[in-house]
Scaffold this active site. Structure first.
Site, PDB file in Angstrom:
ATOM      1  N   ASP A  76       0.878  -1.194  -0.112  1.00 37.52           N
ATOM      2  CA  ASP A  76       0.155   0.126   0.033  1.00 37.52           C
ATOM      3  C   ASP A  76       1.134   1.160  -0.124  1.00 37.52           C
ATOM      4  O   ASP A  76       1.561   1.399   0.867  1.00 37.52           O
ATOM      5  CB  ASP A  76      -0.781   0.083   1.196  1.00 37.52           C
ATOM      6  CG  ASP A  76      -1.794   1.238   1.277  1.00 37.52           C
ATOM      7  OD1 ASP A  76      -1.517   2.083   0.511  1.00 37.52           O
ATOM      8  OD2 ASP A  76      -2.914   1.057   2.030  1.00 37.52           O
ATOM      9  N   ASN A  96       2.523   4.591 -11.795  1.00 38.38           N
ATOM     10  CA  ASN A  96       1.303   4.532 -12.451  1.00 38.38           C
ATOM     11  C   ASN A  96       0.139   4.368 -11.547  1.00 38.38           C
ATOM     12  O   ASN A  96      -1.264   4.720 -11.896  1.00 38.38           O
ATOM     13  CB  ASN A  96       1.384   3.321 -13.367  1.00 38.38           C
ATOM     14  CG  ASN A  96       0.115   2.698 -13.907  1.00 38.38           C
ATOM     15  OD1 ASN A  96      -0.561   3.684 -14.643  1.00 38.38           O
ATOM     16  ND2 ASN A  96      -0.468   1.589 -13.521  1.00 38.38           N
ATOM     17  N   TYR A 109      -8.756  15.422  -7.419  1.00 39.87           N
ATOM     18  CA  TYR A 109      -7.774  14.765  -8.452  1.00 39.87           C
ATOM     19  C   TYR A 109      -7.011  15.686  -9.253  1.00 39.87           C
ATOM     20  O   TYR A 109      -5.739  15.257  -9.454  1.00 39.87           O
ATOM     21  CB  TYR A 109      -8.873  14.014  -9.240  1.00 39.87           C
ATOM     22  CG  TYR A 109      -8.218  12.849 -10.189  1.00 39.87           C
ATOM     23  CD1 TYR A 109      -7.752  11.731  -9.716  1.00 39.87           C
ATOM     24  CD2 TYR A 109      -8.257  13.390 -11.489  1.00 39.87           C
ATOM     25  CE1 TYR A 109      -7.099  10.682 -10.786  1.00 39.87           C
ATOM     26  CE2 TYR A 109      -7.548  12.142 -12.438  1.00 39.87           C
ATOM     27  CZ  TYR A 109      -7.131  11.149 -12.001  1.00 39.87           C
ATOM     28  OH  TYR A 109      -6.645  10.214 -12.907  1.00 39.87           O
ATOM     29  N   ALA A 163      -5.901  18.735  -8.566  1.00 37.27           N
ATOM     30  CA  ALA A 163      -4.799  19.234  -7.676  1.00 37.27           C
ATOM     31  C   ALA A 163      -3.622  18.119  -7.594  1.00 37.27           C
ATOM     32  O   ALA A 163      -2.479  18.434  -7.755  1.00 37.27           O
ATOM     33  CB  ALA A 163      -5.287  19.737  -6.392  1.00 37.27           C
ATOM     34  N   ALA A 164      -3.996  16.980  -7.332  1.00 40.91           N
ATOM     35  CA  ALA A 164      -3.002  16.060  -7.134  1.00 40.91           C
ATOM     36  C   ALA A 164      -2.225  15.740  -8.562  1.00 40.91           C
ATOM     37  O   ALA A 164      -0.971  15.599  -8.475  1.00 40.91           O
ATOM     38  CB  ALA A 164      -3.779  14.670  -6.868  1.00 40.91           C
ATOM     39  N   LYS A 165      -2.913  15.763  -9.501  1.00 40.73           N
ATOM     40  CA  LYS A 165      -2.196  15.520 -10.863  1.00 40.73           C
ATOM     41  C   LYS A 165      -1.407  16.670 -11.579  1.00 40.73           C
ATOM     42  O   LYS A 165      -0.410  16.437 -11.982  1.00 40.73           O
ATOM     43  CB  LYS A 165      -3.265  14.975 -11.941  1.00 40.73           C
ATOM     44  CG  LYS A 165      -4.020  13.589 -11.688  1.00 40.73           C
ATOM     45  CD  LYS A 165      -2.767  12.538 -11.896  1.00 40.73           C
ATOM     46  CE  LYS A 165      -3.339  11.178 -11.720  1.00 40.73           C
ATOM     47  NZ  LYS A 165      -2.266  10.071 -11.834  1.00 40.73           N
ATOM     48  N   ILE A 180      -9.553   6.690 -19.910  1.00 39.53           N
ATOM     49  CA  ILE A 180      -9.012   5.415 -20.298  1.00 39.53           C
ATOM     50  C   ILE A 180     -10.181   4.745 -19.747  1.00 39.53           C
ATOM     51  O   ILE A 180     -10.637   4.745 -18.580  1.00 39.53           O
ATOM     52  CB  ILE A 180      -7.941   5.129 -19.658  1.00 39.53           C
ATOM     53  CG1 ILE A 180      -6.760   6.095 -19.737  1.00 39.53           C
ATOM     54  CG2 ILE A 180      -7.195   3.589 -20.276  1.00 39.53           C
ATOM     55  CD1 ILE A 180      -5.310   5.964 -19.270  1.00 39.53           C
TER      56      ILE A 180
HETATM   57  N1  LIG Z   1      -8.586   5.669 -16.144  1.00 40.66           N
HETATM   58  C1  LIG Z   1      -8.772   6.852 -16.526  1.00 40.66           C
HETATM   59  O1  LIG Z   1      -9.658   7.434 -17.189  1.00 40.66           O
HETATM   60  C2  LIG Z   1      -7.588   7.444 -16.210  1.00 40.66           C
HETATM   61  C3  LIG Z   1      -7.187   8.898 -17.272  1.00 40.66           C
HETATM   62  C4  LIG Z   1      -6.184   9.532 -16.972  1.00 40.66           C
HETATM   63  C5  LIG Z   1      -4.977   9.066 -16.033  1.00 40.66           C
HETATM   64  N2  LIG Z   1      -5.237   7.894 -15.303  1.00 40.66           N
HETATM   65  C6  LIG Z   1      -4.210   7.535 -14.541  1.00 40.66           C
HETATM   66  O2  LIG Z   1      -3.670   6.250 -14.944  1.00 40.66           O
HETATM   67  C7  LIG Z   1      -3.178   5.574 -13.879  1.00 40.66           C
HETATM   68  C8  LIG Z   1      -3.569   4.110 -13.799  1.00 40.66           C
HETATM   69  O3  LIG Z   1      -5.189   4.118 -13.588  1.00 40.66           O
HETATM   70  P1  LIG Z   1      -6.034   3.018 -14.287  1.00 40.66           P
HETATM   71  O4  LIG Z   1      -7.081   3.427 -14.900  1.00 40.66           O
HETATM   72  O5  LIG Z   1      -5.353   1.861 -14.612  1.00 40.66           O
HETATM   73  O6  LIG Z   1      -6.917   2.752 -12.793  1.00 40.66           O
HETATM   74  P2  LIG Z   1      -7.025   1.368 -12.061  1.00 40.66           P
HETATM   75  O7  LIG Z   1      -7.616   0.372 -12.956  1.00 40.66           O
HETATM   76  O8  LIG Z   1      -8.038   1.697 -11.138  1.00 40.66           O
HETATM   77  O9  LIG Z   1      -5.999   0.809 -11.499  1.00 40.66           O
HETATM   78  C9  LIG Z   1      -5.312   1.411 -10.213  1.00 40.66           C
HETATM   79  C10 LIG Z   1      -3.956   0.573  -9.880  1.00 40.66           C
HETATM   80  O10 LIG Z   1      -3.417   1.621  -8.888  1.00 40.66           O
HETATM   81  C11 LIG Z   1      -3.256   0.656  -7.542  1.00 40.66           C
HETATM   82  N3  LIG Z   1      -3.605   1.150  -6.421  1.00 40.66           N
HETATM   83  C12 LIG Z   1      -4.834   1.928  -5.971  1.00 40.66           C
HETATM   84  N4  LIG Z   1      -4.486   2.525  -4.650  1.00 40.66           N
HETATM   85  C13 LIG Z   1      -3.249   2.338  -4.277  1.00 40.66           C
HETATM   86  C14 LIG Z   1      -2.469   2.255  -2.921  1.00 40.66           C
HETATM   87  N5  LIG Z   1      -2.995   2.944  -2.175  1.00 40.66           N
HETATM   88  N6  LIG Z   1      -1.294   1.662  -3.123  1.00 40.66           N
HETATM   89  C15 LIG Z   1      -0.805   1.102  -4.004  1.00 40.66           C
HETATM   90  N7  LIG Z   1      -1.512   0.913  -5.305  1.00 40.66           N
HETATM   91  C16 LIG Z   1      -2.575   1.506  -5.373  1.00 40.66           C
HETATM   92  C17 LIG Z   1      -4.277  -0.392  -7.860  1.00 40.66           C
HETATM   93  O11 LIG Z   1      -3.726  -1.579  -7.183  1.00 40.66           O
HETATM   94  P3  LIG Z   1      -5.097  -2.733  -6.487  1.00 40.66           P
HETATM   95  O12 LIG Z   1      -5.822  -3.178  -7.765  1.00 40.66           O
HETATM   96  O13 LIG Z   1      -4.123  -3.713  -6.056  1.00 40.66           O
HETATM   97  O14 LIG Z   1      -5.857  -1.966  -5.803  1.00 40.66           O
HETATM   98  C18 LIG Z   1      -4.007  -0.633  -9.252  1.00 40.66           C
HETATM   99  O15 LIG Z   1      -3.349  -1.661  -9.528  1.00 40.66           O
HETATM  100  C19 LIG Z   1      -3.699   6.203 -12.540  1.00 40.66           C
HETATM  101  O16 LIG Z   1      -2.452   7.036 -12.152  1.00 40.66           O
HETATM  102  C20 LIG Z   1      -4.518   7.423 -13.026  1.00 40.66           C
HETATM  103  O17 LIG Z   1      -4.910   8.413 -12.412  1.00 40.66           O
HETATM  104  C21 LIG Z   1      -6.392   7.272 -15.647  1.00 40.66           C
END
Ligand SMILES: NC(=O)c1ccc[n+]([C@@H]2O[C@H](COP(=O)([O-])OP(=O)(O)OC[C@H]3O[C@@H](n4cnc5c(N)ncnc54)[C@H](OP(=O)(O)O)[C@@H]3O)[C@@H](O)[C@H]2O)c1
Length: 261
Positions: free
Chosen positions: A59, A84, A149, A151-153, A182
């Site tokens: 975590d 990521n 979100y 602010a963080a990004k 995505i």
């Molecule tokens: N999806 C979108 O629309 C979108 C758009 C722009 C940018 N992004 C960015 O792309 C990146 C990947 O997102 P995604 O869409 O693939 O999301 P996702 O499918 O929800 O996957 C999120 C990943 O982050 C891990 N995670 C969450 N909380 C955590 C914690 N406290 N400690 C360690 N790992 C943690 C999760 O692990 P577990 O599965 O084990 O919980 C999972 O592997 C993120 O940075 C997101 O902000 C996404």
């Protein structure tokens, strides 16, 4: 960077984009230390046969989790860190309970900052190294309904730019990617409905992963994925290259003063 010589720590490899990235990087010959929070999902992650793969659940919102992953990364002899892992954060700001805001900031900003801080001394010792931060279009185009979100990004984007300037005379390249929506589990049904109604495009994770991999190969500093998001991001920061050049000449002075603080 040549991917068959890369040893990559990939956080959030159990998620939608992470799994696509892990598959493409392993297929390109990279050795991977894949991370997720959920150990069951991490163990179930299937990757191309023959690839060197290590797995570590943690975590990353805890200091202990960051320390364990950083230690495993050094042991793995990593030369690339891909930040990521992340969580979504849709909701009106005053409707989000404080623990939710904290979780959004801790996962999307504090965790990558912390992990980068823990690994940077190691990365600087490598002959070639890279830090890849997965941001968001909302880091450049802050969006109503995503205040924490965004602010963080935006913070992650600022970290990437500042570090790129600070590390310009080291072997560490800093790459920042801004995807638009995505199609992954990060987006709740409410977000998917919102995107549909607003006509916001939603990319397939394999397509986004391919762009991240291409940026790592070429050492591209900044990549915004999708149009018109690219145009709006540009409008938010048209003069950045000029500032890059202006600050490059001040780097030695900045370093000198940093020693005396
Ligand atoms: N999806 C979108 O629309 C979108 C758009 C722009 C940018 N992004 C960015 O792309 C990146 C990947 O997102 P995604 O869409 O693939 O999301 P996702 O499918 O929800 O996957 C999120 C990943 O982050 C891990 N995670 C969450 N909380 C955590 C914690 N406290 N400690 C360690 N790992 C943690 C999760 O692990 P577990 O599965 O084990 O919980 C999972 O592997 C993120 O940075 C997101 O902000 C996404």
């Amino acid at each position: 960077m040549q991917l068959n010589q890369a040893r990559i720590v990939l956080t959030g490899a159990t998620g939608g984009l992470g799994e696509a990235l892990a598959g493409q990087l392993a297929a390109a010959g990279a050795a991977l230390l894949v991370h997720g929070r959920d150990s069951g999902r991490l163990a179930a992650l299937t990757l191309p046969a023959g690839a060197e793969i290590k797995r570590l659940p943690a975590d990353l919102t805890t200091a202990e989790g960051v320390a364990r992953l950083a230690e495993a990364a050094r042991h793995f002899r990593a030369n690339v860190l891909i930040n990521n892992a992340g969580v979504g954060g849709f909701g009106l700001f005053d409707g989000q309970a404080w623990p939710e805001v904290e979780r959004i900031l801790a996962t999307n900003l504090q965790a990558p900052v912390h992990l980068t801080h823990a690994l940077l001394p190691w990365l600087k010792e490598q002959p070639a190294a890279a830090i890849v931060n997965i941001g968001s279009a909302f880091g450049s185009i802050p969006f109503a309904g995503f205040a924490a979100y965004s602010a963080a990004k935006a913070g992650l984007r600022a970290l990437s730019t500042a570090l790129r300037r600070e590390l310009a005379d080291t072997p560490v390249r800093v790459i920042h990617i801004s995807p638009r929506a995505i199609d992954t589990p990060l987006n709740s049904p409410a977000v998917n409905a919102l995107n549909l109604e607003l006509g916001n495009a939603c990319d397939h994770p394999e397509r986004v992963a391919a762009q991240v991999v291409a940026a790592l190969r070429k050492g591209t500093a900044e990549r915004h994925i999708g149009f018109p998001e690219q145009l709006f991001a540009w409008l938010n920061g048209a003069a950045r290259p000029l500032v890059d050049r202006g600050l490059a000449g001040k780097l030695a002075t900045i370093k000198q003063h940093a020693k005396t603080r």
